[in-house]
Design an enzyme around this catalytic site. Structure first.
Site, PDB file in Angstrom:
ATOM      1  N   HIS A   1       0.842  -1.204   0.000  1.00  0.00           N
ATOM      2  CA  HIS A   1       0.000   0.000   0.000  1.00  0.00           C
ATOM      3  C   HIS A   1       0.874   1.250   0.000  1.00  0.00           C
ATOM      4  O   HIS A   1       0.682   2.153  -0.823  1.00  0.00           O
ATOM      5  CB  HIS A   1      -0.917  -0.016   1.219  1.00  0.00           C
ATOM      6  CG  HIS A   1      -1.611   1.277   1.475  1.00  0.00           C
ATOM      7  ND1 HIS A   1      -2.659   1.729   0.716  1.00  0.00           N
ATOM      8  CD2 HIS A   1      -1.398   2.239   2.407  1.00  0.00           C
ATOM      9  CE1 HIS A   1      -3.069   2.906   1.169  1.00  0.00           C
ATOM     10  NE2 HIS A   1      -2.317   3.243   2.192  1.00  0.00           N
TER      11      HIS A   1
ATOM     12  N   ASP B   1       6.246  20.941 -26.980  1.00  0.00           N
ATOM     13  CA  ASP B   1       6.500  19.630 -26.386  1.00  0.00           C
ATOM     14  C   ASP B   1       7.634  19.827 -25.389  1.00  0.00           C
ATOM     15  O   ASP B   1       8.041  20.951 -25.125  1.00  0.00           O
ATOM     16  CB  ASP B   1       6.859  18.572 -27.436  1.00  0.00           C
ATOM     17  CG  ASP B   1       6.448  17.159 -26.982  1.00  0.00           C
ATOM     18  OD1 ASP B   1       6.814  16.755 -25.846  1.00  0.00           O
ATOM     19  OD2 ASP B   1       5.753  16.473 -27.745  1.00  0.00           O
TER      20      ASP B   1
ATOM     21  N   TRP C   1       7.255  -0.073   3.569  1.00  0.00           N
ATOM     22  CA  TRP C   1       7.619   0.662   2.354  1.00  0.00           C
ATOM     23  C   TRP C   1       8.999   1.296   2.493  1.00  0.00           C
ATOM     24  O   TRP C   1       9.629   1.669   1.523  1.00  0.00           O
ATOM     25  CB  TRP C   1       6.573   1.747   2.039  1.00  0.00           C
ATOM     26  CG  TRP C   1       6.804   3.043   2.730  1.00  0.00           C
ATOM     27  CD1 TRP C   1       6.523   3.345   4.035  1.00  0.00           C
ATOM     28  CD2 TRP C   1       7.392   4.230   2.167  1.00  0.00           C
ATOM     29  NE1 TRP C   1       6.871   4.630   4.313  1.00  0.00           N
ATOM     30  CE2 TRP C   1       7.410   5.215   3.182  1.00  0.00           C
ATOM     31  CE3 TRP C   1       7.891   4.563   0.908  1.00  0.00           C
ATOM     32  CZ2 TRP C   1       7.916   6.495   2.990  1.00  0.00           C
ATOM     33  CZ3 TRP C   1       8.394   5.850   0.708  1.00  0.00           C
ATOM     34  CH2 TRP C   1       8.405   6.785   1.741  1.00  0.00           C
TER      35      TRP C   1
ATOM     36  N   SER D   1      13.258   6.130 -13.919  1.00  0.00           N
ATOM     37  CA  SER D   1      12.208   6.839 -14.649  1.00  0.00           C
ATOM     38  C   SER D   1      12.079   8.276 -14.168  1.00  0.00           C
ATOM     39  O   SER D   1      12.002   9.217 -14.966  1.00  0.00           O
ATOM     40  CB  SER D   1      10.879   6.096 -14.443  1.00  0.00           C
ATOM     41  OG  SER D   1       9.791   6.944 -14.712  1.00  0.00           O
ATOM     42  N   SER D   2      12.087   8.460 -12.854  1.00  0.00           N
ATOM     43  CA  SER D   2      11.902   9.801 -12.289  1.00  0.00           C
ATOM     44  C   SER D   2      13.070  10.709 -12.605  1.00  0.00           C
ATOM     45  O   SER D   2      12.882  11.889 -12.914  1.00  0.00           O
ATOM     46  CB  SER D   2      11.726   9.713 -10.778  1.00  0.00           C
ATOM     47  OG  SER D   2      10.532   9.038 -10.462  1.00  0.00           O
TER      48      SER D   2
ATOM     49  N   HIS E   1      12.775  12.469   2.944  1.00  0.00           N
ATOM     50  CA  HIS E   1      12.148  13.721   3.284  1.00  0.00           C
ATOM     51  C   HIS E   1      11.930  14.624   2.067  1.00  0.00           C
ATOM     52  O   HIS E   1      10.815  15.112   1.868  1.00  0.00           O
ATOM     53  CB  HIS E   1      12.825  14.470   4.434  1.00  0.00           C
ATOM     54  CG  HIS E   1      11.871  15.500   4.881  1.00  0.00           C
ATOM     55  ND1 HIS E   1      10.811  15.202   5.710  1.00  0.00           N
ATOM     56  CD2 HIS E   1      11.694  16.759   4.462  1.00  0.00           C
ATOM     57  CE1 HIS E   1      10.047  16.292   5.795  1.00  0.00           C
ATOM     58  NE2 HIS E   1      10.565  17.238   5.050  1.00  0.00           N
TER      59      HIS E   1
ATOM     60  N   GLU F   1      11.384  13.587  -0.678  1.00  0.00           N
ATOM     61  CA  GLU F   1      10.297  12.902  -1.383  1.00  0.00           C
ATOM     62  C   GLU F   1       8.929  13.426  -0.958  1.00  0.00           C
ATOM     63  O   GLU F   1       8.035  13.564  -1.785  1.00  0.00           O
ATOM     64  CB  GLU F   1      10.389  11.392  -1.131  1.00  0.00           C
ATOM     65  CG  GLU F   1       9.189  10.567  -1.576  1.00  0.00           C
ATOM     66  CD  GLU F   1       9.013  10.507  -3.080  1.00  0.00           C
ATOM     67  OE1 GLU F   1       9.904  10.984  -3.797  1.00  0.00           O
ATOM     68  OE2 GLU F   1       7.966  10.006  -3.522  1.00  0.00           O
TER      69      GLU F   1
ATOM     70  N   TYR G   1       8.208  16.373  -0.107  1.00  0.00           N
ATOM     71  CA  TYR G   1       7.993  17.641  -0.808  1.00  0.00           C
ATOM     72  C   TYR G   1       7.740  17.403  -2.285  1.00  0.00           C
ATOM     73  O   TYR G   1       6.965  18.124  -2.917  1.00  0.00           O
ATOM     74  CB  TYR G   1       9.159  18.600  -0.566  1.00  0.00           C
ATOM     75  CG  TYR G   1       9.229  18.975   0.872  1.00  0.00           C
ATOM     76  CD1 TYR G   1      10.332  18.679   1.657  1.00  0.00           C
ATOM     77  CD2 TYR G   1       8.140  19.573   1.486  1.00  0.00           C
ATOM     78  CE1 TYR G   1      10.352  18.977   2.997  1.00  0.00           C
ATOM     79  CE2 TYR G   1       8.141  19.861   2.836  1.00  0.00           C
ATOM     80  CZ  TYR G   1       9.246  19.563   3.587  1.00  0.00           C
ATOM     81  OH  TYR G   1       9.253  19.840   4.919  1.00  0.00           O
TER      82      TYR G   1
ATOM     83  N   SER H   1      -2.435  26.829  -6.334  1.00  0.00           N
ATOM     84  CA  SER H   1      -2.060  28.197  -6.695  1.00  0.00           C
ATOM     85  C   SER H   1      -2.567  28.600  -8.067  1.00  0.00           C
ATOM     86  O   SER H   1      -2.506  29.772  -8.418  1.00  0.00           O
ATOM     87  CB  SER H   1      -0.550  28.366  -6.632  1.00  0.00           C
ATOM     88  OG  SER H   1      -0.094  28.278  -5.309  1.00  0.00           O
TER      89      SER H   1
ATOM     90  N   HIS I   1      14.436  14.011  11.453  1.00  0.00           N
ATOM     91  CA  HIS I   1      13.242  13.992  12.293  1.00  0.00           C
ATOM     92  C   HIS I   1      12.458  12.691  12.133  1.00  0.00           C
ATOM     93  O   HIS I   1      11.527  12.436  12.865  1.00  0.00           O
ATOM     94  CB  HIS I   1      12.345  15.212  12.068  1.00  0.00           C
ATOM     95  CG  HIS I   1      11.717  15.297  10.709  1.00  0.00           C
ATOM     96  ND1 HIS I   1      11.747  16.438   9.968  1.00  0.00           N
ATOM     97  CD2 HIS I   1      11.026  14.396   9.972  1.00  0.00           C
ATOM     98  CE1 HIS I   1      11.104  16.239   8.826  1.00  0.00           C
ATOM     99  NE2 HIS I   1      10.651  15.006   8.800  1.00  0.00           N
ATOM    100  N   HIS I   2      12.868  11.846  11.193  1.00  0.00           N
ATOM    101  CA  HIS I   2      12.272  10.518  11.107  1.00  0.00           C
ATOM    102  C   HIS I   2      13.018   9.544  12.001  1.00  0.00           C
ATOM    103  O   HIS I   2      12.653   8.374  12.076  1.00  0.00           O
ATOM    104  CB  HIS I   2      12.338  10.003   9.661  1.00  0.00           C
ATOM    105  CG  HIS I   2      11.591  10.871   8.692  1.00  0.00           C
ATOM    106  ND1 HIS I   2      10.254  10.703   8.425  1.00  0.00           N
ATOM    107  CD2 HIS I   2      11.999  11.928   7.948  1.00  0.00           C
ATOM    108  CE1 HIS I   2       9.874  11.615   7.544  1.00  0.00           C
ATOM    109  NE2 HIS I   2      10.910  12.371   7.240  1.00  0.00           N
TER     110      HIS I   2
ATOM    111  N   THR J   1       6.067  27.144   4.720  1.00  0.00           N
ATOM    112  CA  THR J   1       4.856  26.386   4.431  1.00  0.00           C
ATOM    113  C   THR J   1       3.635  27.131   4.929  1.00  0.00           C
ATOM    114  O   THR J   1       2.609  27.212   4.246  1.00  0.00           O
ATOM    115  CB  THR J   1       4.940  25.001   5.091  1.00  0.00           C
ATOM    116  OG1 THR J   1       6.261  24.489   4.929  1.00  0.00           O
ATOM    117  CG2 THR J   1       3.959  24.048   4.464  1.00  0.00           C
TER     118      THR J   1
ATOM    119  N   LYS K   1       2.467  29.967   2.728  1.00  0.00           N
ATOM    120  CA  LYS K   1       1.645  29.583   1.574  1.00  0.00           C
ATOM    121  C   LYS K   1       0.167  29.536   1.955  1.00  0.00           C
ATOM    122  O   LYS K   1      -0.687  30.027   1.211  1.00  0.00           O
ATOM    123  CB  LYS K   1       2.086  28.216   1.045  1.00  0.00           C
ATOM    124  CG  LYS K   1       3.367  28.270   0.251  1.00  0.00           C
ATOM    125  CD  LYS K   1       3.666  26.899  -0.341  1.00  0.00           C
ATOM    126  CE  LYS K   1       4.921  26.922  -1.170  1.00  0.00           C
ATOM    127  NZ  LYS K   1       4.730  27.625  -2.433  1.00  0.00           N
TER     128      LYS K   1
ATOM    129  N   ARG L   1       2.029   1.420  14.881  1.00  0.00           N
ATOM    130  CA  ARG L   1       1.799   1.168  13.461  1.00  0.00           C
ATOM    131  C   ARG L   1       2.163  -0.265  13.120  1.00  0.00           C
ATOM    132  O   ARG L   1       2.902  -0.928  13.856  1.00  0.00           O
ATOM    133  CB  ARG L   1       2.709   2.070  12.616  1.00  0.00           C
ATOM    134  CG  ARG L   1       2.394   3.513  12.666  1.00  0.00           C
ATOM    135  CD  ARG L   1       3.469   4.289  11.932  1.00  0.00           C
ATOM    136  NE  ARG L   1       3.345   4.164  10.499  1.00  0.00           N
ATOM    137  CZ  ARG L   1       4.028   4.889   9.629  1.00  0.00           C
ATOM    138  NH1 ARG L   1       4.894   5.772  10.072  1.00  0.00           N
ATOM    139  NH2 ARG L   1       3.882   4.731   8.350  1.00  0.00           N
TER     140      ARG L   1
END
Lengths: 802, 324, 105
Positions: free
Chosen positions: A78, A107, A142, A172-173, A256, A258, A260, A271, A305-306, A331, A334, A453
């Protein structure tokens, strides 16, 4: 690249290839966007199904709907599916479809690479889910923390399915990242300065930089894992001196940024949507741009922080805590700017607007629970509990997914030529909103009540049953909402009102062409007067003065659109075959690699030269390919930086010898370093000759560079063999593991460089290169010099520094 | 302290689950709750502002038929500065006590007067030993109230995380590293802990119990634990014979009877409240089932199933339960 | 081509002489790096010395051989930004890995 002429008739089809084959070989950014959109929506449904089973299992204590092992696989799949196969590619669908339109381009910079990105992504997604068919879905989370992922604890190939598919997805990314950076920087319409770009394009640009810089650390972390599992190295082997924190650092240095990557596109969509439906400009657009840049930059500094529970020590904990709190400031800005945009506006409520407004509220909640997590003492009561699950889903569903849904409803008419039903939209917006909150708000309570968890069940005495049941009910309601959207989408194709070019009275360039756009996007490249340039054309500036309409400027040589190509899908198919081969059968692996290599060569040589397109210089005054290469080299800084950092972190921690002092041959390596440096000199001479059109000297110096490169590889081969004789191998000790992987990957880069230069030399010898091809030699040169400077760093840090 | 107290009383007993993080029973937990309260209040204020403005704007500034275009305001520097500085100040208010509490609670060094408990996290059970005091036990242990307890965390296999919510935050068990957490439990009682880092098939089944006792009771417990196994004599002789003669002795230690170290120490097994690391109450029926087929009850467990008859299993269970 | 971010020395070029001088400096510095290891008097500062020298070589190759000195500022931002953040990560990772209590069984 070779081209197909298109008459300037709007809607004249340019695709000579129709049907399925047309889709399989397309290089049109709009079609690729649709391919991403459809596949990722399918994966979203799969990930959603996995979530519903998870919630069903947790609805009551001690339920036995699924086994513990399968449950662990469910939450692993998941998470992996939703992050990599749903949210990221749904964002990519919008990058692909909308960014060229919004910058007034026809293009992307590299249309075939764009197709390659998609097919490799699909290969990765299929490979990951194939693990179900083989009855070994990954079940390590994950985030796959070592050492649970090592063979002694997870012998089945489940982890390898996960590892390889993540590498494919990362590839790919990164390719897409390089492509979009080159596109956005270089292919903007005349007059579109960076500060006039729409916010969605800005957020896309920022996200692409995050992608190309953040993926390499996890690429390296996964390489270490693969080497540990397949070749017996010791990166995560505690007994050999390995540090289990290393995986966590590498994963979260990627992980981290990621998050964002996942949220900034949604911010970009909001926006666009809010100003359109409030009928006033985005409040403080420059600040919104700068805050996006700041968030991305600082995002590289907060990963710890993780890891507050991991035992990094109070200094590191405090440092990461403060850095994390700092990120909350841009943040928050915004959120306030969006509120100020709404304030004083004339708000038209549509489905797209509801999702955008919903994001503002829900992301605020997610952000506030995030602030709680930023304080280590508080976080240590919340870490690895349902409180974090609540937080993450508020920002990922309430944030990313709601943003995506806002984008879907906003841009649906543009992409399909049909409007979605607004009444049905209002219904499932509320179903989703209520369902989502009923699912996840109670999870804050579950976390406060101490529910960890990743547990497949719990006892009745814990007191978790009530809120678990409520949460499960909410999940099914949310599922109904998503299903209703799918219904609306499918119905729109037959029954949806035909959409005009500009259904929402939009502000940006995509609304200036038909719905859907013709294959060539714009009959004429649109004029750009300001930010929100289309609005300026329609309504004028602050004083109501409209710009003077420009006389028609048809393309002098007609509109050239790139031809379709079969090589992207063939290359991706080769990679998929190789991936299966790695786990099943060496013959298949070899065949897959062979197909991939042939396809990549064919790809590279396919459009070898077309006089009309020899000039690929864009807005920045730089050739697209040169710009792309520099971005790629920036990415490589992170790749090699991670390898070097691991070497340094593990220095002196080997439990058995031999040690570097005993075995490194410094005099010899000094010679090989000198050789590599000189090869760079030869390379610049080759480039200078190519730019002069001196074919003889080009071949001479190119040949010389190749020879020196091969000599360097010879030195390295000699060194490796000597070390083997002296008792140092990959799996001997930690030094062997880090040394051989670092220098081995560098050597592989040299080998790739040699192959590249040899290919150019062969082309030249066959008379196929001339002055116009100098950029090809230039970018090969940039790659070559970079490999050289990496060696300078390795030579110093590995060989010289005591 | 007001907010957690209010929260607890508002929810009635609902917030006092055995794993609740809102009930503080140690110095660390109290520090944490104070900080938690502060951040919660700040969050509520921010949320009220945001939702208030959002709700108001959505109602007040609706489109009406024939409405003209609104003024096309681009920005307002002072406002933007204000709502940059405002949140920054709120964060400062949170950051200062955060750093203070971090340095009070995240230190890894052992205080001189602390009782040391070595915690070894295995897949999927907990081993607790008291260095220097000659006590080794599993899945349940006792500490005295009012004295610092230094938990030294180690692990022979994978990552785990040691967490007793009512004592405050968790700390990971990282093989190859020595992590530590020090708390001063202040209230006698029984507390639950659970592994909080995914560690494989039975991660969900890796709980434990901590009993906080008065110093006198703790000393009594220590003395009892140090003693070799005492069983119920003739009444459980059959079970004891079974135990001593079978594979049990390869994995489990019962002082005076066996010396296996692969599984939990069972010397004083009968004194524990739960079996299987918090999975079942420690009583005859569940224990007899466990002994016959642990893998069915706890996925992935290393203890194999045994082909005992019903009678044999109950005899064995009776023996084990008598090991007070 | 209206981008205001174009570099100051845009479109300039190094000539053969420059390349040869750079190559010469690279050779000399490499030899010095090797020599420095054996000069006892420099042992206390050998690490900073080596780092500075190799950083110099790195810069020379990037600026001249890779032409960055003459390129648009956008490329400086892209590559420079990557280099700065990547180096920061290397420093952070190595620091974080040194700061722990290692228990060996």
């Amino acid at each position: 690249m070779s081209a197909t002429r298109v008459d300037a008739l709007p809607h004249a089809p340019a695709h000579a290839v129709g049907g399925v084959r047309g889709w399989l070989t397309t290089v049109d950014h709009k079609r690729i966007g649709i391919l991403y959109g459809v596949s990722s929506f399918a994966f979203l449904l799969i990930g959603g199904l996995e979530a519903l089973i998870i919630r069903a299992q947790l609805a009551q204590p001690n339920l036995g709907l699924v086994s513990a092992e399968f449950y662990n696989a469910l939450f692993t799949m998941h998470g992996t599916t939703m992050v990599f196969l749903a949210i990221m590619p749904l964002n990519a669908a919008f990058f692909n479809y909308m960014v060229p339109l919004m910058i007034g381009a026809r293009d992307v910079a590299f249309p075939r690479l764009n197709a390659l990105s998609f097919w490799v992504f699909l290969a990765g997604g299929l490979f990951l889910n194939a693990s179900f068919l083989f009855r070994t879905p990954p079940d390590v989370g994950w985030f796959g923390y070592a050492n649970l992922t090592l063979r002694p604890f997870t012998p089945s190939p489940s982890v390898d399915f996960w590892n390889i598919s993540l590498q494919l997805l990362g590839l790919s990314s990164i390719i897409a990242g390089v492509n979009f950076i080159a596109t956005i920087l270089n292919m903007r319409a005349p007059g579109m300065t960076l500060m006039r770009m729409p916010l969605f394009v800005w957020m896309t640009l920022i996200v692409q930089f995050l992608v190309v810089f953040a993926f390499p650390p996890i690429t390296v972390g996964l390489i270490f894992l693969a080497f540990d599992r397949f070749f017996g190295t010791h990166f995560y082997n505690v007994a050999a001196g390995g540090d289990l924190h290393l995986w966590q650092h590498l994963f979260w240095i990627f992980g981290h940024p990621e998050v964002y990557i996942l949220i900034l596109p949604a911010f970009g969509i909001v926006s666009e949507v809010i100003p359109t439906f409030a009928r006033k400009p985005l409040f403080g657009a420059p600040v919104m741009i700068y805050s996006g840049i700041l968030i991305a930059f600082y995002g590289f500094g907060v990963w710890g922080h993780h890891m507050f529970a991991a035992g990094m020590g109070p200094v590191a904990d405090a440092a990461f805590a403060i850095a994390t709190m700092l990120i909350a400031i841009p943040t928050g800005v915004k959120i306030f700017n969006w509120l100020a945009t709404l304030w004083g506006g004339t708000i038209r409520i549509t489905t797209a607007f509801r999702f955008a407004a919903g994001l503002i509220g829900l992301f605020t909640i997610g952000g506030l629970s995030g602030i709680m997590h930023s304080s280590p003492p508080v976080d240590l009561q919340q870490h690895d509990t349902y409180f974090v699950v609540a937080h993450m889903h508020y920002v990922l569903i309430g944030g990313s997914l709601f943003g995506i849904f806002a984008g879907l409803h906003y841009w649906w008419p543009k992409m399909t030529g049909r409007l979605l039903d607004e009444r049905l939209g209002r219904l499932y917006f509320w179903v989703m909103f209520v369902g989502f909150n009923v699912t996840f708000f109670p999870q804050h309570f579950l976390g406060a009540l101490g529910m960890p968890r990743r547990i497949y069940t719990y006892s009745a005495e814990t007191g978790w049953a009530l809120w678990s049941l409520v949460s499960t009910i909410g999940a099914f309601i949310l599922g109904v909402g998503v299903a209703l959207f799918a219904v609306n989408a499918l119905r729109s194709f037959r029954h949806g009102t035909l959409a005009p070019a500009d259904p929402w009275d939009g502000r940006t360039l995509e609304w200036r062409t038909s719905s859907p756009p013709p294959p060539h996007d714009f009959d004429e490249i649109p004029p750009v007067y300001s930010r929100d340039t289309f609005w300026r054309e329609k309504y004028g500036d602050r004083h109501g003065t409209k710009p003077v309409p420009r006389p028609p400027q048809p393309e002098a040589h007609g509109i050239h659109m790139p031809d379709p190509s079969v090589w992207p899908i063939v290359a991706a198919a080769g990679m998929l075959a190789a991936a299966f081969g790695a786990l099943l059968q060496v013959a298949l692996l070899v065949a897959g690699v062979a197909v991939t290599v042939v396809a990549l060569f064919a790809f590279a040589l396919e459009h070898h030269r077309n006089p009309a397109h020899a000039d690929q210089v864009g807005e920045l005054g730089v050739d697209h390919r040169k710009l792309a290469m520099w971005v790629f080299l920036g990415s490589e800084c992170f790749f090699f930086g991670t390898l070097i950092a691991t070497y340094l972190a593990y220095k002196g921690r080997s439990v058995v010898g031999p040690t570097p002092e005993e075995i490194l041959n410094i005099p010899l390596t000094t010679l090989s370093t000198f050789d590599l440096l000189m090869s760079s000199l030869l390379m610049v001479l080759a480039l200078a000759a190519a730019q002069r059109g001196d074919r003889r000297q080009t071949r001479l110096w190119l040949g010389g560079t190749i020879v020196f490169g091969v000599i360097f590889l010879g030195f390295q081969a000699y060194e490796f063999i000597e070390f083997a004789h002296e008792g140092l191998g990959l799996r001997t000790n930690l030094f062997g593991s880090t040394f051989f992987v670092l220098t081995g990957f560098h050597g592989a880069h040299v080998a790739v460089g040699v192959t590249w230069l040899a290919t150019l030399l062969v082309l030249d010898l066959r008379g196929k290169l001339d002055v116009a091809d100098a950029p090809k030699i230039e970018i090969a040169g940039l790659y070559w010099h970079f490999v050289d400077v990496v060696w300078i760093a390795i030579f110093t840090l590995v060989y010289l520094v005591p | 302290m007001l907010v957690p107290a209010a929260a607890v009383s508002a929810g009635g007993c609902a917030w006092d689950g055995p794993m609740s993080t809102l009930i503080a029973r140690s110095d660390v937990a109290r520090d944490v709750l104070d900080l938690y309260a502060l951040i919660t209040w700040a969050s509520i204020v921010i949320a009220v502002v945001v939702f208030g403005v959002l709700g108001y704007a959505l109602l007040r500034f609706r489109d009406r038929p024939g409405a003209p275009l609104p003024p096309q305001t681009q920005g307002h520097p002072w406002l933007e500065i204000a709502w940059t500085i405002g949140p920054a100040l709120i964060l400062l208010l949170i950051a200062v006590p955060t750093v203070q509490v971090v340095f009070r609670t995240q230190i890894q060094a052992k205080p001189p007067d602390a009782l040391e408990v070595v915690v070894r996290g295995h897949q999927w059970w907990w081993e607790f030993s008291y260095p220097g005091l000659d006590v080794v036990t599993a899945n349940e242990f006792v500490v005295p109230a009012g004295r610092p307890v230094y938990f030294a965390l180690e692990g022979p296999d994978v990552l785990h995380s040691f967490w007793v919510p009512k004592f405050g935050g968790k700390r990971d068990v990282v093989p190859g590293r020595r992590n530590a957490i020090t708390v001063v439990p202040d209230t006698p009682g029984e507390y639950w802990g659970q592994c909080a880092e995914f560690c494989g098939a039975s991660h969900a089944n890796m709980g434990f119990r901590v009993v906080v006792a008065t110093p006198a009771d703790f000393d009594r417990w220590l003395a009892a634990q140090r003693a070799p196994a005492v069983d119920a004599g003739a009444a459980v002789a059959a079970g004891k014979a079974l135990f001593a003669g079978s594979a049990c002795v390869g994995c489990h230690t019962v002082r005076g009877v066996s010396t296996g170290v692969l599984g939990p120490d069972l010397t004083h097994f009968g004194s524990r409240r739960t079996l299987g690391a918090g999975l079942f109450p420690n009583a005859l029926e569940p224990l007899a089932e466990w002994v016959r087929d642990a893998p069915r009850l706890k996925p992935g467990v290393k203890m194999p199933a045994f082909a005992y008859t019903d009678e044999q299993a109950r005899a064995l269970a009776a023996y084990l339960l008598s090991l007070e | 081509m209206t981008d205001p971010d174009r570099g100051p020395a845009d479109g300039g070029h190094a000539d053969l002489r420059t390349y040869l001088v750079v190559a010469g400096i690279l050779t000399v510095v490499t030899a010095l790096e090797f020599a420095v290891l054996y000069i006892r008097a420099l042992t206390p500062i050998v690490v900073p010395l080596l780092l500075v020298m190799s950083a110099g070589k790195f810069a020379l190759v990037v600026l001249f051989f890779m032409h960055l000195r003459y390129d648009t500022r956008a490329l400086w931002w892209i590559f420079g930004g990557a280099l700065v953040v990547a180096t920061g990560l290397v420093v952070a990772l190595t620091t974080l890995s040194g700061d722990f209590l290692v228990y060996r069984r």
